[in-house]
Design a protein around this motif. Structure first.
Motif, PDB file in Angstrom:
ATOM      1  N   TYR A   1       0.603  -1.283   0.030  1.00 59.58           N
ATOM      2  CA  TYR A   1      -0.006  -0.128  -0.118  1.00 59.58           C
ATOM      3  C   TYR A   1       0.939   1.431  -0.015  1.00 59.58           C
ATOM      4  O   TYR A   1       1.538   1.557   0.840  1.00 59.58           O
ATOM      5  N   TRP A   2       0.488   1.996  -1.062  1.00 57.12           N
ATOM      6  CA  TRP A   2       1.548   3.397  -1.172  1.00 57.12           C
ATOM      7  C   TRP A   2       0.660   4.564  -1.858  1.00 57.12           C
ATOM      8  O   TRP A   2      -0.163   4.018  -2.638  1.00 57.12           O
ATOM      9  N   LEU A   3       0.744   5.551  -1.087  1.00 60.31           N
ATOM     10  CA  LEU A   3       0.060   6.825  -1.604  1.00 60.31           C
ATOM     11  C   LEU A   3       1.426   7.843  -1.850  1.00 60.31           C
ATOM     12  O   LEU A   3       2.068   8.006  -0.868  1.00 60.31           O
ATOM     13  N   LEU A   4       1.442   8.401  -3.142  1.00 56.65           N
ATOM     14  CA  LEU A   4       2.827   9.340  -3.458  1.00 56.65           C
ATOM     15  C   LEU A   4       1.901  10.369  -4.288  1.00 56.65           C
ATOM     16  O   LEU A   4       1.247  10.292  -4.994  1.00 56.65           O
ATOM     17  N   THR A   5       2.485  11.683  -3.741  1.00 57.72           N
ATOM     18  CA  THR A   5       2.247  12.873  -4.490  1.00 57.72           C
ATOM     19  C   THR A   5       3.036  12.978  -5.853  1.00 57.72           C
ATOM     20  O   THR A   5       4.013  12.114  -6.062  1.00 57.72           O
ATOM     21  N   ARG A   6       2.660  13.471  -6.683  1.00 60.24           N
ATOM     22  CA  ARG A   6       3.446  13.876  -7.990  1.00 60.24           C
ATOM     23  C   ARG A   6       4.860  14.147  -7.770  1.00 60.24           C
ATOM     24  O   ARG A   6       5.613  13.623  -8.071  1.00 60.24           O
ATOM     25  N   ARG A   7       5.051  15.118  -6.810  1.00 55.44           N
ATOM     26  CA  ARG A   7       6.363  15.598  -6.606  1.00 55.44           C
ATOM     27  C   ARG A   7       7.177  14.287  -6.081  1.00 55.44           C
ATOM     28  O   ARG A   7       8.299  14.514  -6.299  1.00 55.44           O
ATOM     29  N   ALA A   8       6.708  13.523  -5.183  1.00 54.90           N
ATOM     30  CA  ALA A   8       7.418  12.460  -4.509  1.00 54.90           C
ATOM     31  C   ALA A   8       7.747  11.441  -5.872  1.00 54.90           C
ATOM     32  O   ALA A   8       8.789  11.136  -6.028  1.00 54.90           O
ATOM     33  N   VAL A   9       6.642  11.166  -6.630  1.00 56.56           N
ATOM     34  CA  VAL A   9       7.064  10.238  -7.716  1.00 56.56           C
ATOM     35  C   VAL A   9       8.126  10.909  -8.729  1.00 56.56           C
ATOM     36  O   VAL A   9       9.096  10.217  -9.028  1.00 56.56           O
ATOM     37  N   GLU A  10       7.933  12.171  -8.965  1.00 58.16           N
ATOM     38  CA  GLU A  10       8.870  12.890  -9.893  1.00 58.16           C
ATOM     39  C   GLU A  10      10.421  12.728  -9.372  1.00 58.16           C
ATOM     40  O   GLU A  10      11.352  12.612  -9.942  1.00 58.16           O
ATOM     41  N   GLU A  11      10.551  12.839  -7.899  1.00 52.18           N
ATOM     42  CA  GLU A  11      11.682  13.111  -7.301  1.00 52.18           C
ATOM     43  C   GLU A  11      12.625  11.740  -7.182  1.00 52.18           C
ATOM     44  O   GLU A  11      13.634  11.758  -7.488  1.00 52.18           O
ATOM     45  N   ILE A  12      11.767  10.635  -6.966  1.00 55.73           N
ATOM     46  CA  ILE A  12      12.423   9.252  -6.846  1.00 55.73           C
ATOM     47  C   ILE A  12      12.444   8.366  -7.982  1.00 55.73           C
ATOM     48  O   ILE A  12      13.390   7.530  -8.294  1.00 55.73           O
ATOM     49  N   TYR A  13      11.441   8.445  -9.039  1.00 53.01           N
ATOM     50  CA  TYR A  13      11.409   7.742 -10.062  1.00 53.01           C
ATOM     51  C   TYR A  13      12.797   7.578 -11.009  1.00 53.01           C
ATOM     52  O   TYR A  13      13.066   6.467 -10.961  1.00 53.01           O
ATOM     53  N   PRO A  14      13.571   8.521 -11.148  1.00 48.23           N
ATOM     54  CA  PRO A  14      14.674   8.504 -11.789  1.00 48.23           C
ATOM     55  C   PRO A  14      15.652   7.658 -11.197  1.00 48.23           C
ATOM     56  O   PRO A  14      16.710   7.020 -11.923  1.00 48.23           O
ATOM     57  N   ASN A  15      15.523   7.284  -9.955  1.00 49.65           N
ATOM     58  CA  ASN A  15      16.742   6.489  -9.256  1.00 49.65           C
ATOM     59  C   ASN A  15      16.183   5.130  -8.862  1.00 49.65           C
ATOM     60  O   ASN A  15      17.030   4.415  -8.199  1.00 49.65           O
ATOM     61  N   ILE A  16      14.993   4.883  -9.298  1.00 54.23           N
ATOM     62  CA  ILE A  16      14.644   3.553  -8.701  1.00 54.23           C
ATOM     63  C   ILE A  16      14.913   2.324 -10.106  1.00 54.23           C
ATOM     64  O   ILE A  16      14.604   2.634 -11.046  1.00 54.23           O
ATOM     65  N   LYS A  17      15.551   1.386  -9.404  1.00 47.56           N
ATOM     66  CA  LYS A  17      16.063   0.428 -10.398  1.00 47.56           C
ATOM     67  C   LYS A  17      15.631  -0.874 -10.227  1.00 47.56           C
ATOM     68  O   LYS A  17      16.151  -1.978 -10.935  1.00 47.56           O
ATOM     69  N   SER A  18      14.837  -1.138  -9.138  1.00 49.58           N
ATOM     70  CA  SER A  18      14.681  -2.568  -8.971  1.00 49.58           C
ATOM     71  C   SER A  18      13.690  -3.323  -9.791  1.00 49.58           C
ATOM     72  O   SER A  18      12.816  -2.591 -10.551  1.00 49.58           O
ATOM     73  N   THR A  19      13.815  -4.573 -10.076  1.00 49.18           N
ATOM     74  CA  THR A  19      13.123  -5.300 -10.874  1.00 49.18           C
ATOM     75  C   THR A  19      12.170  -6.182 -10.233  1.00 49.18           C
ATOM     76  O   THR A  19      11.054  -6.509 -10.887  1.00 49.18           O
ATOM     77  N   GLY A  20      12.529  -6.850  -9.200  1.00 55.28           N
ATOM     78  CA  GLY A  20      11.501  -7.798  -8.516  1.00 55.28           C
ATOM     79  C   GLY A  20      10.908  -7.185  -7.174  1.00 55.28           C
ATOM     80  O   GLY A  20      10.683  -6.040  -7.069  1.00 55.28           O
ATOM     81  N   PHE A  21      10.826  -8.031  -6.162  1.00 55.18           N
ATOM     82  CA  PHE A  21       9.995  -7.629  -5.082  1.00 55.18           C
ATOM     83  C   PHE A  21      10.878  -6.846  -4.017  1.00 55.18           C
ATOM     84  O   PHE A  21      10.221  -6.442  -3.247  1.00 55.18           O
ATOM     85  N   GLU A  22      12.078  -6.387  -4.452  1.00 51.11           N
ATOM     86  CA  GLU A  22      12.754  -5.693  -3.578  1.00 51.11           C
ATOM     87  C   GLU A  22      12.362  -4.122  -3.676  1.00 51.11           C
ATOM     88  O   GLU A  22      12.736  -3.099  -3.094  1.00 51.11           O
ATOM     89  N   ILE A  23      11.441  -3.952  -4.680  1.00 52.37           N
ATOM     90  CA  ILE A  23      10.969  -2.681  -5.138  1.00 52.37           C
ATOM     91  C   ILE A  23      10.569  -1.735  -3.768  1.00 52.37           C
ATOM     92  O   ILE A  23      10.884  -0.695  -3.658  1.00 52.37           O
ATOM     93  N   GLU A  24       9.856  -2.444  -2.889  1.00 49.66           N
ATOM     94  CA  GLU A  24       9.340  -1.793  -1.663  1.00 49.66           C
ATOM     95  C   GLU A  24      10.483  -1.336  -0.905  1.00 49.66           C
ATOM     96  O   GLU A  24      10.545  -0.227  -0.488  1.00 49.66           O
ATOM     97  N   LEU A  25      11.560  -2.291  -0.647  1.00 47.90           N
ATOM     98  CA  LEU A  25      12.622  -1.665   0.139  1.00 47.90           C
ATOM     99  C   LEU A  25      13.169  -0.546  -0.694  1.00 47.90           C
ATOM    100  O   LEU A  25      13.591   0.526   0.047  1.00 47.90           O
ATOM    101  N   GLU A  26      13.602  -0.639  -1.986  1.00 46.33           N
ATOM    102  CA  GLU A  26      14.159   0.527  -2.450  1.00 46.33           C
ATOM    103  C   GLU A  26      13.238   1.912  -2.361  1.00 46.33           C
ATOM    104  O   GLU A  26      13.779   2.961  -2.144  1.00 46.33           O
ATOM    105  N   LEU A  27      11.764   1.569  -2.522  1.00 45.20           N
ATOM    106  CA  LEU A  27      11.118   2.781  -2.614  1.00 45.20           C
ATOM    107  C   LEU A  27      11.283   3.391  -1.017  1.00 45.20           C
ATOM    108  O   LEU A  27      11.560   4.675  -0.984  1.00 45.20           O
ATOM    109  N   PHE A  28      11.259   2.570  -0.299  1.00 44.53           N
ATOM    110  CA  PHE A  28      11.381   3.115   1.081  1.00 44.53           C
ATOM    111  C   PHE A  28      12.780   3.911   1.414  1.00 44.53           C
ATOM    112  O   PHE A  28      12.610   4.902   1.808  1.00 44.53           O
ATOM    113  N   VAL A  29      13.814   3.344   1.068  1.00 44.48           N
ATOM    114  CA  VAL A  29      14.994   3.951   1.455  1.00 44.48           C
ATOM    115  C   VAL A  29      15.120   5.172   0.448  1.00 44.48           C
ATOM    116  O   VAL A  29      15.597   6.349   1.148  1.00 44.48           O
TER     117      VAL A  29
END
Ligand code: GDP
Ligand code: MG
Length: 221
Positions: free
Chosen positions: A149-177
């Motif tokens: 369960y995640w709720l993100l503002t556009r600003r938050a998505v804009e900020e983190i999306y370029p740095n997100i690299k996960s392919t699998g279930f580690e995505i939540e850990l990466e989103l969090f950090v």
């Protein structure tokens, strides 16, 4: 956004629930299901796309984020597509972001009402431990960083999306950090959790893989 892989047993009811809960646009990002997931989702009124970047849930979530950024919506909600997550819990959290109190809201399944047998003790203990240890890295207490369960503002998505690299279930850990590293305002709120329909895609091998990522993030942040 609902990431799906072979969720034909859950997806129709979930989309109906999401409509009732007030979600305006429902995007299913599918990981090349071999069952009827995509057909059922379309019939139920969702937009359906196939994921890019390769195999795994992380690729699905990244594809969904990219799609969100290409549109104009202000809020992105992510929910698992297996019937465990209850859409109305997320719509109830929108005041937190609309008031500017939070850029990101995590739904904590460990603190919320859980249906009997929806989360086994080992998963509960490992979620609590990983959440506590990772939260401590940022001086905060969290209880469910591997939530769907995640709720993100556009600003938050804009900020983190370029740095997100996960392919699998580690995505939540990466989103969090990455969210905490970006110093976004994060709130954690209890949410309900139900028994799954169909079968889990989080195999024993993938659990071990995720444990590796948990140690990696613990060591590197
Ligand atoms: N798009 C996409 N979704 C996936 C993939 N693997 C799993 N999912 C979805 O991710 C969510 C969580 O997976 P699940 O099997 O329930 O794992 P668990 O909740 O940890 O037992 C579900 O909605 C799955 O359908 C994938 O490769 N691609
Ligand atoms: Mg699940």
């Amino acid at each position: 956004m609902l990431p799906t892989l072979n969720e034909e047993e859950a997806i129709e009811e979930l989309i109906t629930e999401a409509h009732i809960a007030g979600f305006r646009k429902i995007l299913v990002v599918d990981g090349f299901s071999t069952d009827q997931t995509r057909e059922i989702a379309k019939k139920a009124g969702a937009s359906v796309i196939l994921q890019d970047f390769g195999k795994g849930k992380g690729c699905g979530v990244r594809t969904g984020m990219r799609e969100f950024l290409s549109g104009t919506a202000e809020l992105l909600c992510i929910l698992d597509g297996d019937g465990t997550n209850v859409p109305s819990f997320l719509t109830a959290l929108t005041p937190l972001v609309n008031s500017g109190e939070a850029d990101v809201v995590l739904g904590s399944r460990t603190r919320g009402p859980r249906e009997k047998d929806s989360m086994d003790l080992l998963t509960l203990a490992s979620n609590l431990t990983v959440s506590f240890l990772l939260g401590m890295k940022f001086g905060r207490i969290f209880t469910d960083v591997q939530t769907g369960y995640w709720l993100l503002t556009r600003r938050a998505v804009e900020e983190i999306y370029p740095n997100i690299k996960s392919t699998g279930f580690e995505i939540e850990l990466e989103l969090f950090v990455k969210i905490l590293k970006a110093r976004l305002n994060v709130a954690e709120v209890p949410v309900g959790f139900r028994c799954r329909k169909g079968f889990t895609k989080f195999s024993f091998a993938l659990r071990i893989r995720n444990l590796y990522y948990a140690f990696k993030y613990l060591a590197s942040y």
